[in-house]
Design a protein around this motif. Structure first.
Motif, PDB file in Angstrom:
ATOM      1  N   ILE A 167      27.996  47.210  24.983  1.00 26.93           N
ATOM      2  CA  ILE A 167      29.265  47.776  24.532  1.00 26.93           C
ATOM      3  C   ILE A 167      29.396  47.428  23.059  1.00 26.93           C
ATOM      4  CG2 ILE A 167      31.777  47.744  24.737  1.00 26.93           C
ATOM      5  CD1 ILE A 167      31.394  46.825  27.662  1.00 26.93           C
ATOM      6  N   ILE A 168      29.600  48.449  22.246  1.00 25.45           N
ATOM      7  CA  ILE A 168      29.813  48.228  20.817  1.00 25.45           C
ATOM      8  C   ILE A 168      31.320  48.176  20.580  1.00 25.45           C
ATOM      9  CG2 ILE A 168      29.508  49.132  18.483  1.00 25.45           C
ATOM     10  CD1 ILE A 168      26.961  50.553  19.526  1.00 25.45           C
ATOM     11  N   PHE A 169      31.777  47.029  20.111  1.00 26.10           N
ATOM     12  CA  PHE A 169      33.176  46.838  19.751  1.00 26.10           C
ATOM     13  C   PHE A 169      33.293  47.156  18.263  1.00 26.10           C
ATOM     14  CE2 PHE A 169      32.733  44.510  23.639  1.00 26.10           C
ATOM     15  CZ  PHE A 169      33.962  44.617  24.271  1.00 26.10           C
ATOM     16  N   ASN A 170      33.652  48.401  17.972  1.00 26.59           N
ATOM     17  CA  ASN A 170      33.804  48.841  16.591  1.00 26.59           C
ATOM     18  C   ASN A 170      34.969  48.100  15.938  1.00 26.59           C
ATOM     19  OD1 ASN A 170      31.920  51.258  15.959  1.00 26.59           O
ATOM     20  ND2 ASN A 170      32.574  51.559  18.090  1.00 26.59           N
ATOM     21  N   PRO A 171      35.022  48.050  14.605  1.00 27.13           N
ATOM     22  CA  PRO A 171      36.115  47.349  13.928  1.00 27.13           C
ATOM     23  C   PRO A 171      37.482  47.777  14.464  1.00 27.13           C
ATOM     24  CG  PRO A 171      34.455  47.968  12.332  1.00 27.13           C
ATOM     25  CD  PRO A 171      34.059  48.621  13.642  1.00 27.13           C
ATOM     26  N   GLY A 172      38.284  46.785  14.787  1.00 25.54           N
ATOM     27  CA  GLY A 172      39.616  47.036  15.337  1.00 25.54           C
ATOM     28  C   GLY A 172      39.657  47.067  16.854  1.00 25.54           C
ATOM     29  N   LYS A 203      33.811  38.667  26.904  1.00 25.69           N
ATOM     30  CA  LYS A 203      33.331  37.643  27.827  1.00 25.69           C
ATOM     31  C   LYS A 203      33.073  38.248  29.201  1.00 25.69           C
ATOM     32  CE  LYS A 203      34.082  33.000  29.614  1.00 25.69           C
ATOM     33  NZ  LYS A 203      32.935  33.178  30.434  1.00 25.69           N
ATOM     34  N   MET A 204      33.954  39.107  29.666  1.00 29.26           N
ATOM     35  CA  MET A 204      33.756  39.771  30.955  1.00 29.26           C
ATOM     36  C   MET A 204      32.438  40.546  30.957  1.00 29.26           C
ATOM     37  SD  MET A 204      37.592  41.247  31.685  1.00 29.26           S
ATOM     38  CE  MET A 204      37.117  42.141  33.157  1.00 29.26           C
ATOM     39  N   ALA A 205      32.189  41.260  29.868  1.00 28.61           N
ATOM     40  CA  ALA A 205      30.961  42.044  29.763  1.00 28.61           C
ATOM     41  C   ALA A 205      29.737  41.120  29.780  1.00 28.61           C
ATOM     42  CB  ALA A 205      30.981  42.888  28.494  1.00 28.61           C
ATOM     43  N   GLU A 206      29.768  40.105  28.959  1.00 27.11           N
ATOM     44  CA  GLU A 206      28.619  39.191  28.878  1.00 27.11           C
ATOM     45  C   GLU A 206      28.372  38.483  30.206  1.00 27.11           C
ATOM     46  OE1 GLU A 206      29.798  36.949  25.429  1.00 27.11           O
ATOM     47  OE2 GLU A 206      28.841  38.398  24.073  1.00 27.11           O
ATOM     48  N   ASP A 207      29.431  38.146  30.934  1.00 27.18           N
ATOM     49  CA  ASP A 207      29.280  37.513  32.248  1.00 27.18           C
ATOM     50  C   ASP A 207      28.573  38.433  33.241  1.00 27.18           C
ATOM     51  OD1 ASP A 207      30.509  35.221  31.314  1.00 27.18           O
ATOM     52  OD2 ASP A 207      32.433  35.610  32.318  1.00 27.18           O
ATOM     53  N   ARG A 208      28.615  39.734  32.978  1.00 26.62           N
ATOM     54  CA  ARG A 208      27.938  40.715  33.843  1.00 26.62           C
ATOM     55  C   ARG A 208      26.604  41.170  33.256  1.00 26.62           C
ATOM     56  NH1 ARG A 208      32.509  44.528  36.598  1.00 26.62           N
ATOM     57  NH2 ARG A 208      34.006  42.886  37.020  1.00 26.62           N
ATOM     58  N   GLY A 209      26.155  40.481  32.222  1.00 24.64           N
ATOM     59  CA  GLY A 209      24.863  40.799  31.634  1.00 24.64           C
ATOM     60  C   GLY A 209      24.877  41.965  30.665  1.00 24.64           C
ATOM     61  N   VAL A 210      26.064  42.341  30.206  1.00 25.18           N
ATOM     62  CA  VAL A 210      26.207  43.447  29.259  1.00 25.18           C
ATOM     63  C   VAL A 210      26.316  42.854  27.859  1.00 25.18           C
ATOM     64  CG1 VAL A 210      27.640  45.407  28.545  1.00 25.18           C
ATOM     65  CG2 VAL A 210      27.392  44.858  30.994  1.00 25.18           C
ATOM     66  N   GLU A 211      25.502  43.342  26.941  1.00 24.00           N
ATOM     67  CA  GLU A 211      25.577  42.879  25.555  1.00 24.00           C
ATOM     68  C   GLU A 211      26.883  43.361  24.935  1.00 24.00           C
ATOM     69  OE1 GLU A 211      23.132  43.246  21.324  1.00 24.00           O
ATOM     70  OE2 GLU A 211      22.562  44.536  23.002  1.00 24.00           O
ATOM     71  N   ALA A 212      27.636  42.442  24.358  1.00 25.46           N
ATOM     72  CA  ALA A 212      28.874  42.770  23.649  1.00 25.46           C
ATOM     73  C   ALA A 212      28.582  42.604  22.164  1.00 25.46           C
ATOM     74  CB  ALA A 212      30.004  41.859  24.096  1.00 25.46           C
TER      75      ALA A 212
END
Length: 117
Positions: A81-86, A94-103
């Motif tokens: 998941i790309i968290f664009n600026p803002g 953290k939820m994503a990373e706990d499921r093995g998803v790169e944040a």
């Protein structure tokens, strides 16, 4: 997949759709707006469309609007998941990373231009 997709050419989500397709990436625009962007129909996120094989979700909705979509987005099982600026959101990251998803804190446009996408 572009979450927060729009037909408004002044918005970064629109520019990302344009640039992703120009770089040869298939897009699935999802949002609350209706219309077409870069030749693809914007799917209504409120319908929680089933989309198979999602590699990357690029977010263009602010952290205050994200909680409603946590389960939906994570249920797509994206690689990242790309968290664009803002759109940065420590809880969701953290939820994503706990499921093995790169944040990833990044700008989709910069990643594309620098060939890091």
């Amino acid at each position: 997949m572009i979450i927060g997709a729009t037909t408004d050419p002044s918005r970064y989500a629109y520019l990302a759709a344009q640039m992703l397709t120009s770089y040869g990436h298939e897009i699935v625009p999802v949002g609350i707006k209706t219309g077409t962007v870069s030749g693809a129909e914007i799917r209504d996120i409120r319908q929680r469309p089933v989309i198979e094989g999602v590699d990357t979700v690029t977010l263009y909705i602010g952290p205050q609007r994200q909680p409603e979509w946590y389960d939906y987005i994570l249920g797509l099982k994206p690689r990242r998941i790309i968290f664009n600026p803002g759109t940065e959101n420590e809880t969701f990251e953290k939820m994503a990373e706990d499921r093995g998803v790169e944040a990833l804190h990044a700008c989709t446009l910069v990643l594309l231009r620098s060939r890091q996408y």
